[in-house]
Design a protein around this motif. Structure first.
Motif, PDB file in Angstrom:
ATOM      1  N   ASP A 224      46.052  28.754  36.299  1.00 46.08           N
ATOM      2  CA  ASP A 224      45.418  29.925  35.692  1.00 46.08           C
ATOM      3  C   ASP A 224      44.301  30.501  36.553  1.00 46.08           C
ATOM      4  OD1 ASP A 224      47.064  29.954  33.478  1.00 46.08           O
ATOM      5  OD2 ASP A 224      45.735  28.718  32.267  1.00 46.08           O
ATOM      6  N   ALA A 225      43.601  29.664  37.287  1.00 46.46           N
ATOM      7  CA  ALA A 225      42.435  30.117  38.048  1.00 46.46           C
ATOM      8  C   ALA A 225      42.797  31.023  39.222  1.00 46.46           C
ATOM      9  CB  ALA A 225      41.657  28.912  38.562  1.00 46.46           C
ATOM     10  N   THR A 226      44.016  30.935  39.741  1.00 41.24           N
ATOM     11  CA  THR A 226      44.374  31.711  40.927  1.00 41.24           C
ATOM     12  C   THR A 226      45.245  32.921  40.619  1.00 41.24           C
ATOM     13  OG1 THR A 226      46.293  30.316  41.329  1.00 41.24           O
ATOM     14  CG2 THR A 226      44.249  29.712  42.431  1.00 41.24           C
ATOM     15  N   GLU A 227      45.460  33.192  39.369  1.00 39.14           N
ATOM     16  CA  GLU A 227      46.385  34.267  39.047  1.00 39.14           C
ATOM     17  C   GLU A 227      45.799  35.666  39.212  1.00 39.14           C
ATOM     18  OE1 GLU A 227      46.094  35.370  34.427  1.00 39.14           O
ATOM     19  OE2 GLU A 227      47.268  33.612  34.884  1.00 39.14           O
ATOM     20  N   LEU A 228      46.662  36.603  39.522  1.00 43.72           N
ATOM     21  CA  LEU A 228      46.420  38.019  39.390  1.00 43.72           C
ATOM     22  C   LEU A 228      47.762  38.603  38.960  1.00 43.72           C
ATOM     23  CD1 LEU A 228      46.456  39.914  42.712  1.00 43.72           C
ATOM     24  CD2 LEU A 228      46.404  37.455  42.792  1.00 43.72           C
ATOM     25  N   TYR A 229      47.807  39.868  38.658  1.00 37.95           N
ATOM     26  CA  TYR A 229      49.044  40.459  38.170  1.00 37.95           C
ATOM     27  C   TYR A 229      49.694  41.325  39.240  1.00 37.95           C
ATOM     28  CZ  TYR A 229      47.624  38.710  33.677  1.00 37.95           C
ATOM     29  OH  TYR A 229      47.248  37.874  32.661  1.00 37.95           O
ATOM     30  N   LEU A 230      50.995  41.525  39.104  1.00 37.07           N
ATOM     31  CA  LEU A 230      51.752  42.280  40.094  1.00 37.07           C
ATOM     32  C   LEU A 230      51.133  43.651  40.354  1.00 37.07           C
ATOM     33  CD1 LEU A 230      54.240  42.392  41.940  1.00 37.07           C
ATOM     34  CD2 LEU A 230      55.523  43.339  40.013  1.00 37.07           C
ATOM     35  N   SER A 231      50.707  44.346  39.313  1.00 32.42           N
ATOM     36  CA  SER A 231      50.118  45.676  39.493  1.00 32.42           C
ATOM     37  C   SER A 231      48.841  45.619  40.338  1.00 32.42           C
ATOM     38  CB  SER A 231      49.826  46.324  38.146  1.00 32.42           C
ATOM     39  OG  SER A 231      48.919  45.540  37.400  1.00 32.42           O
ATOM     40  N   GLU A 232      48.036  44.570  40.170  1.00 34.09           N
ATOM     41  CA  GLU A 232      46.824  44.393  40.984  1.00 34.09           C
ATOM     42  C   GLU A 232      47.191  44.048  42.423  1.00 34.09           C
ATOM     43  OE1 GLU A 232      43.778  42.481  37.770  1.00 34.09           O
ATOM     44  OE2 GLU A 232      45.473  41.254  38.423  1.00 34.09           O
TER      45      GLU A 232
ATOM     46  N   ARG B  32      64.897  24.144  45.699  1.00 41.99           N
ATOM     47  CA  ARG B  32      63.465  24.279  45.445  1.00 41.99           C
ATOM     48  C   ARG B  32      63.102  23.683  44.094  1.00 41.99           C
ATOM     49  NH1 ARG B  32      61.918  29.892  48.217  1.00 41.99           N
ATOM     50  NH2 ARG B  32      63.443  29.729  49.826  1.00 41.99           N
ATOM     51  N   GLU B  33      61.920  23.106  44.060  1.00 38.62           N
ATOM     52  CA  GLU B  33      61.421  22.543  42.812  1.00 38.62           C
ATOM     53  C   GLU B  33      61.010  23.673  41.871  1.00 38.62           C
ATOM     54  OE1 GLU B  33      57.529  20.072  41.305  1.00 38.62           O
ATOM     55  OE2 GLU B  33      58.138  19.905  43.390  1.00 38.62           O
ATOM     56  N   LYS B  34      61.461  23.601  40.635  1.00 40.23           N
ATOM     57  CA  LYS B  34      61.097  24.612  39.650  1.00 40.23           C
ATOM     58  C   LYS B  34      59.729  24.294  39.076  1.00 40.23           C
ATOM     59  CE  LYS B  34      65.636  26.059  38.095  1.00 40.23           C
ATOM     60  NZ  LYS B  34      66.480  26.281  36.915  1.00 40.23           N
ATOM     61  N   LYS B  35      58.928  25.344  38.921  1.00 45.03           N
ATOM     62  CA  LYS B  35      57.604  25.193  38.335  1.00 45.03           C
ATOM     63  C   LYS B  35      57.445  26.259  37.261  1.00 45.03           C
ATOM     64  CE  LYS B  35      52.839  24.498  39.270  1.00 45.03           C
ATOM     65  NZ  LYS B  35      52.217  23.319  39.733  1.00 45.03           N
ATOM     66  N   ALA B  36      57.124  25.825  36.056  1.00 46.79           N
ATOM     67  CA  ALA B  36      56.920  26.760  34.957  1.00 46.79           C
ATOM     68  C   ALA B  36      55.626  27.539  35.161  1.00 46.79           C
ATOM     69  CB  ALA B  36      56.870  26.012  33.632  1.00 46.79           C
ATOM     70  N   CYS B  37      55.617  28.767  34.692  1.00 46.49           N
ATOM     71  CA  CYS B  37      54.417  29.593  34.766  1.00 46.49           C
ATOM     72  C   CYS B  37      53.301  28.946  33.958  1.00 46.49           C
ATOM     73  CB  CYS B  37      54.716  30.996  34.227  1.00 46.49           C
ATOM     74  SG  CYS B  37      53.261  32.068  34.198  1.00 46.49           S
ATOM     75  N   THR B  38      52.157  28.759  34.591  1.00 46.28           N
ATOM     76  CA  THR B  38      51.019  28.148  33.910  1.00 46.28           C
ATOM     77  C   THR B  38      50.299  29.138  33.005  1.00 46.28           C
ATOM     78  OG1 THR B  38      49.585  28.615  35.793  1.00 46.28           O
ATOM     79  CG2 THR B  38      50.637  26.451  35.736  1.00 46.28           C
ATOM     80  N   HIS B  39      50.620  30.410  33.155  1.00 40.78           N
ATOM     81  CA  HIS B  39      49.985  31.433  32.319  1.00 40.78           C
ATOM     82  C   HIS B  39      50.734  31.633  31.005  1.00 40.78           C
ATOM     83  CE1 HIS B  39      47.509  34.851  31.343  1.00 40.78           C
ATOM     84  NE2 HIS B  39      48.589  35.570  31.130  1.00 40.78           N
TER      85      HIS B  39
ATOM     86  N   CYS C  88      55.684  34.931  38.333  1.00 42.79           N
ATOM     87  CA  CYS C  88      56.466  34.735  37.113  1.00 42.79           C
ATOM     88  C   CYS C  88      57.046  36.098  36.739  1.00 42.79           C
ATOM     89  CB  CYS C  88      55.567  34.228  35.984  1.00 42.79           C
ATOM     90  SG  CYS C  88      56.397  34.233  34.377  1.00 42.79           S
ATOM     91  N   PRO C  89      58.371  36.245  36.700  1.00 43.17           N
ATOM     92  CA  PRO C  89      58.949  37.541  36.365  1.00 43.17           C
ATOM     93  C   PRO C  89      58.750  37.941  34.905  1.00 43.17           C
ATOM     94  CG  PRO C  89      60.680  35.915  36.658  1.00 43.17           C
ATOM     95  CD  PRO C  89      59.386  35.255  37.036  1.00 43.17           C
ATOM     96  N   GLU C  90      58.383  37.005  34.065  1.00 47.07           N
ATOM     97  CA  GLU C  90      58.163  37.314  32.650  1.00 47.07           C
ATOM     98  C   GLU C  90      56.820  38.007  32.420  1.00 47.07           C
ATOM     99  OE1 GLU C  90      58.834  37.760  28.697  1.00 47.07           O
ATOM    100  OE2 GLU C  90      60.294  37.022  30.133  1.00 47.07           O
ATOM    101  N   CYS C  91      55.737  37.431  32.936  1.00 47.08           N
ATOM    102  CA  CYS C  91      54.399  38.000  32.683  1.00 47.08           C
ATOM    103  C   CYS C  91      53.795  38.672  33.916  1.00 47.08           C
ATOM    104  CB  CYS C  91      53.454  36.931  32.141  1.00 47.08           C
ATOM    105  SG  CYS C  91      53.005  35.638  33.323  1.00 47.08           S
ATOM    106  N   GLU C  92      54.491  38.600  35.057  1.00 45.48           N
ATOM    107  CA  GLU C  92      54.073  39.223  36.315  1.00 45.48           C
ATOM    108  C   GLU C  92      52.781  38.645  36.889  1.00 45.48           C
ATOM    109  OE1 GLU C  92      54.170  43.497  35.823  1.00 45.48           O
ATOM    110  OE2 GLU C  92      56.351  43.503  35.730  1.00 45.48           O
ATOM    111  N   SER C  93      52.496  37.372  36.575  1.00 46.18           N
ATOM    112  CA  SER C  93      51.365  36.683  37.205  1.00 46.18           C
ATOM    113  C   SER C  93      51.754  36.341  38.636  1.00 46.18           C
ATOM    114  CB  SER C  93      51.017  35.402  36.447  1.00 46.18           C
ATOM    115  OG  SER C  93      50.478  35.710  35.194  1.00 46.18           O
ATOM    116  N   VAL C  94      50.838  36.548  39.576  1.00 44.17           N
ATOM    117  CA  VAL C  94      51.089  36.355  41.002  1.00 44.17           C
ATOM    118  C   VAL C  94      50.158  35.294  41.567  1.00 44.17           C
ATOM    119  CG1 VAL C  94      50.915  37.474  43.273  1.00 44.17           C
ATOM    120  CG2 VAL C  94      51.907  38.723  41.351  1.00 44.17           C
ATOM    121  N   TRP C  95      50.710  34.477  42.469  1.00 41.45           N
ATOM    122  CA  TRP C  95      49.936  33.494  43.229  1.00 41.45           C
ATOM    123  C   TRP C  95      50.314  33.635  44.689  1.00 41.45           C
ATOM    124  CZ3 TRP C  95      52.304  32.537  38.597  1.00 41.45           C
ATOM    125  CH2 TRP C  95      51.483  32.150  37.546  1.00 41.45           C
ATOM    126  N   LEU C  96      49.341  33.600  45.546  1.00 39.03           N
ATOM    127  CA  LEU C  96      49.596  33.724  46.974  1.00 39.03           C
ATOM    128  C   LEU C  96      49.906  32.380  47.618  1.00 39.03           C
ATOM    129  CD1 LEU C  96      46.829  36.327  47.848  1.00 39.03           C
ATOM    130  CD2 LEU C  96      49.214  36.720  47.174  1.00 39.03           C
TER     131      LEU C  96
END
Length: 71
Positions: A45-53, A2-9, A30-38
């Protein structure tokens, strides 16, 4: 491979693919900041939400126990 992609957040880790145990839904996080993309094609940045949400439990420990890393 798989292609690696750095967290944009936060830029501190790679975005990885996970699956929810309760629904089987696959998502990217991203396991560091818990930003989630579906959608893996819209990781910005525009599509992010957090794991808790995304999980809706309000319990970070339970959230991590309820997801599986897809390798």
């Amino acid at each position: 491979m798989r292609e690696k992609k750095a967290c944009t957040h936060c830029g501190q880790d790679w975005v990885k693919e996970y699956k929810r145990a309760d629904t089987g839904q696959v998502f990217h996080m991203c396991p560091e900041c818990e930003s989630v993309w579906l959608d893996k094609n819209c990781i910005d940045d525009a599509t992010e939400l957090y794991l808790s949400e995304f999980m809706g439990s309000g319990d970070s420990v339970r959230d991590w126990e309820s997801i599986t890393l897809i390798e």
